[in-house]
Structures are given as structure tokens and as C-alpha cells.
Design a protein around this motif. Sequence first.
Motif, PDB file in Angstrom:
ATOM      1  N   LYS A  34      51.537  -0.939 -12.095  1.00 59.11           N
ATOM      2  CA  LYS A  34      50.184  -0.396 -12.261  1.00 59.11           C
ATOM      3  C   LYS A  34      49.269  -1.323 -13.058  1.00 59.11           C
ATOM      4  O   LYS A  34      48.132  -1.552 -12.653  1.00 59.11           O
ATOM      5  CB  LYS A  34      50.267   0.977 -12.927  1.00 59.11           C
TER       6      LYS A  34
ATOM      7  N   SER B 255      40.207   4.530 -23.145  1.00 58.26           N
ATOM      8  CA  SER B 255      40.906   5.712 -23.655  1.00 58.26           C
ATOM      9  C   SER B 255      41.064   5.652 -25.163  1.00 58.26           C
ATOM     10  O   SER B 255      41.049   4.574 -25.751  1.00 58.26           O
ATOM     11  CB  SER B 255      42.309   5.775 -23.046  1.00 58.26           C
TER      12      SER B 255
ATOM     13  N   ARG C 281      48.505   4.900 -30.522  1.00 57.78           N
ATOM     14  CA  ARG C 281      49.463   3.793 -30.681  1.00 57.78           C
ATOM     15  C   ARG C 281      48.799   2.590 -31.349  1.00 57.78           C
ATOM     16  O   ARG C 281      47.574   2.454 -31.335  1.00 57.78           O
ATOM     17  CB  ARG C 281      50.135   3.442 -29.354  1.00 57.78           C
TER      18      ARG C 281
ATOM     19  N   ARG D 275      48.448  -3.870 -29.550  1.00 63.15           N
ATOM     20  CA  ARG D 275      49.355  -5.007 -29.334  1.00 63.15           C
ATOM     21  C   ARG D 275      48.560  -6.280 -29.561  1.00 63.15           C
ATOM     22  O   ARG D 275      47.326  -6.251 -29.584  1.00 63.15           O
ATOM     23  CB  ARG D 275      49.888  -5.002 -27.897  1.00 63.15           C
TER      24      ARG D 275
ATOM     25  N   TYR E 147      41.267  -0.151 -25.906  1.00 63.55           N
ATOM     26  CA  TYR E 147      41.404   1.265 -26.288  1.00 63.55           C
ATOM     27  C   TYR E 147      40.509   1.503 -27.493  1.00 63.55           C
ATOM     28  O   TYR E 147      40.086   0.558 -28.166  1.00 63.55           O
ATOM     29  CB  TYR E 147      42.843   1.562 -26.752  1.00 63.55           C
TER      30      TYR E 147
ATOM     31  N   GLU F 130      41.032  15.028 -20.557  1.00 62.04           N
ATOM     32  CA  GLU F 130      42.486  15.159 -20.491  1.00 62.04           C
ATOM     33  C   GLU F 130      43.085  14.399 -21.641  1.00 62.04           C
ATOM     34  O   GLU F 130      42.488  13.455 -22.146  1.00 62.04           O
ATOM     35  CB  GLU F 130      43.049  14.636 -19.152  1.00 62.04           C
TER      36      GLU F 130
ATOM     37  N   ALA G 211      47.342  13.378 -23.118  1.00 62.01           N
ATOM     38  CA  ALA G 211      48.768  13.573 -22.865  1.00 62.01           C
ATOM     39  C   ALA G 211      49.590  12.758 -23.844  1.00 62.01           C
ATOM     40  O   ALA G 211      49.135  11.717 -24.343  1.00 62.01           O
ATOM     41  CB  ALA G 211      49.095  13.139 -21.437  1.00 62.01           C
TER      42      ALA G 211
ATOM     43  N   TYR H  42      47.454   9.833 -25.763  1.00 60.09           N
ATOM     44  CA  TYR H  42      46.411   9.079 -25.083  1.00 60.09           C
ATOM     45  C   TYR H  42      45.436  10.091 -24.499  1.00 60.09           C
ATOM     46  O   TYR H  42      45.863  11.142 -24.017  1.00 60.09           O
ATOM     47  CB  TYR H  42      46.992   8.277 -23.915  1.00 60.09           C
ATOM     48  N   GLY H  43      44.156   9.781 -24.506  1.00 62.25           N
ATOM     49  CA  GLY H  43      43.213  10.728 -23.922  1.00 62.25           C
ATOM     50  C   GLY H  43      41.954  10.069 -23.401  1.00 62.25           C
ATOM     51  O   GLY H  43      41.534   9.015 -23.883  1.00 62.25           O
ATOM     52  N   THR H  44      41.368  10.719 -22.393  1.00 59.13           N
ATOM     53  CA  THR H  44      40.115  10.233 -21.798  1.00 59.13           C
ATOM     54  C   THR H  44      38.954  11.040 -22.354  1.00 59.13           C
ATOM     55  O   THR H  44      38.931  12.266 -22.221  1.00 59.13           O
ATOM     56  CB  THR H  44      40.146  10.418 -20.263  1.00 59.13           C
TER      57      THR H  44
ATOM     58  N   ILE I  58      45.390   5.932 -16.073  1.00 60.55           N
ATOM     59  CA  ILE I  58      46.022   6.930 -16.946  1.00 60.55           C
ATOM     60  C   ILE I  58      47.358   7.375 -16.348  1.00 60.55           C
ATOM     61  O   ILE I  58      47.655   7.057 -15.198  1.00 60.55           O
ATOM     62  CB  ILE I  58      45.107   8.161 -17.196  1.00 60.55           C
ATOM     63  N   ASP I  59      48.148   8.106 -17.135  1.00 57.96           N
ATOM     64  CA  ASP I  59      49.449   8.498 -16.611  1.00 57.96           C
ATOM     65  C   ASP I  59      49.334   9.740 -15.710  1.00 57.96           C
ATOM     66  O   ASP I  59      48.255  10.333 -15.585  1.00 57.96           O
ATOM     67  CB  ASP I  59      50.460   8.678 -17.755  1.00 57.96           C
TER      68      ASP I  59
ATOM     69  N   GLY J 158      48.053  13.095 -17.116  1.00 59.52           N
ATOM     70  CA  GLY J 158      46.604  13.079 -17.324  1.00 59.52           C
ATOM     71  C   GLY J 158      45.859  13.286 -16.013  1.00 59.52           C
ATOM     72  O   GLY J 158      44.889  14.042 -15.944  1.00 59.52           O
TER      73      GLY J 158
END
Length: 207
Positions: free
Chosen positions: A20, A39, A43, A46, A55, A74, A76, A83-85, A104-105, A108
Motif C-alpha cells: 500500500k 492523519s 505514534r 520515524r 502526520y 474515523e 482506529a 490513528y484518525g482522519t 488509512i487502514d 477506518g
Amino acid sequence: MGNQRLGSAIIVSGPSGVGKSTVCGKVRENMPDLKFSISCTTRQPRTGEVDGVHYYFITREEFEKRIANDEFIEYARVFDNIYGTLASEVIERVRRGEDVFLDIDVQGALQIRAAAEKNELLKKVCEFVLLAPPSFEILENRLRSRATDSAEQIEMRLAKAKHELSFYRHYDYVVVNDDLDKAVCDVESIIRAAAARTDRLPEDFLQ
Ligand code: 5GP
């Protein structure tokens, strides 16, 4: 709404190991006008990731405050983080006629699908794309070739992938990532076709 064409919200999700991030990265490179929905996540960034670009890196407290304020369309739990939008990343932009891309996953995406049942604007503008592997065997091989994961983690990811792929009927499109260039081209075609949909046009189009 006046004479403004609506943009689309292109929601791309798929199980871990399906490629993805590579597909989404190439689509974004090839379509620079596409806006990316940034989003919120709890976390840690990185190396090379920038707050407000990749992010919005926020604390769990801040995240919970925003949930209470109803700011997310959403959110999740993914692994140990949330994580969220943000609605602000999507709603105002599609109203302005911009196409927005969401990586997104599956949890979500299914939440947005459910929300769209009760929200006319979301129902009109969302296009749900599921990236799928050519087969479970190939997905398993891809997961095994990532030297970083233990056998147990691989089993877990595979079981999760099977569960996630079982929701394919909730999506508008399934793109099989067999050949990377073709998968990228398929996602781009979906975005272009979405931009030509009659239900994105204003009432007074061509009047
Ligand atoms: P990563 O931590 O590797 O950037 O992302 C982990 C997973 O979280 C990916 O599958 C990514 O698509 C997903 N993700 C990123 N942002 C969001 C979001 O806003 N909502 C949901 N539900 N998942 C997200």
C-alpha cells in the motif's frame, strides 16, 4: 454550494504486506494536484517524518480531547497507536472541489463507509478502494521475505489480512497489486473517473 464542482475523497486501504505505501506513494508522485489527508497519530515520528506533513503527531491526551470534540470522521487503533482522519482534512476540501487522498487502514475505511450511509456529502464524494494481493500465498511470501518479522508476527498479519480482505464487498473497487505499475495506473484511473462523475457536478452545471 453554488456552481462549485465537488471533489472526491479517495480512500485507499489494504492489509499489511500488500504494498500500500509503495502504491500510494507513486500515485501521489504522479498526481501532484491530489491533496493528501494528513492523519493524526499517537505514534512517534520515524526518521525523516515531519509533523504536519506526514502526520500530525499528537499525544494520547490531545487525541482523546479531539475525539470528545467530534473532530474525526474515523479513528482506529492500529498496533499500539491510535490513528484518525480529521473532518477538516476532508470535508472543506471536497466542498472546494479538491480531490483528497486517504491512506488509512481497513477499520477506518469501514467506519467512513458506515458514516456515509447517514451523511449525504460523504455518500456523494467517497470512493473506497481496497488493495489486494494476487493470492494469500503470494501475500504470505511477501510477508516472509520481510526479515524483520517473527514467524508468530507473520501468522498474525496473515490472519488479520484474511479478515480484512473478507470485507471487500464494502468497497467500490478492488485493485490487485500483481504488477506495481498496473496497480498504480488502476488507482489513478479510479481517481480520474471519479472526477468525471455526474454526482460531483453542481445543480446549475451548463445552465
Ligand atoms: P504507519 O504507522 O506505518 O504510518 O501506518 C500504519 C497504518 O495506519 C497504515 O495501514 C496506515 O494506512 C494506517 N493509517 C494511517 N493514518 C490513518 C488514519 O487516519 N486512520 C486509520 N484508520 N488508519 C490510518
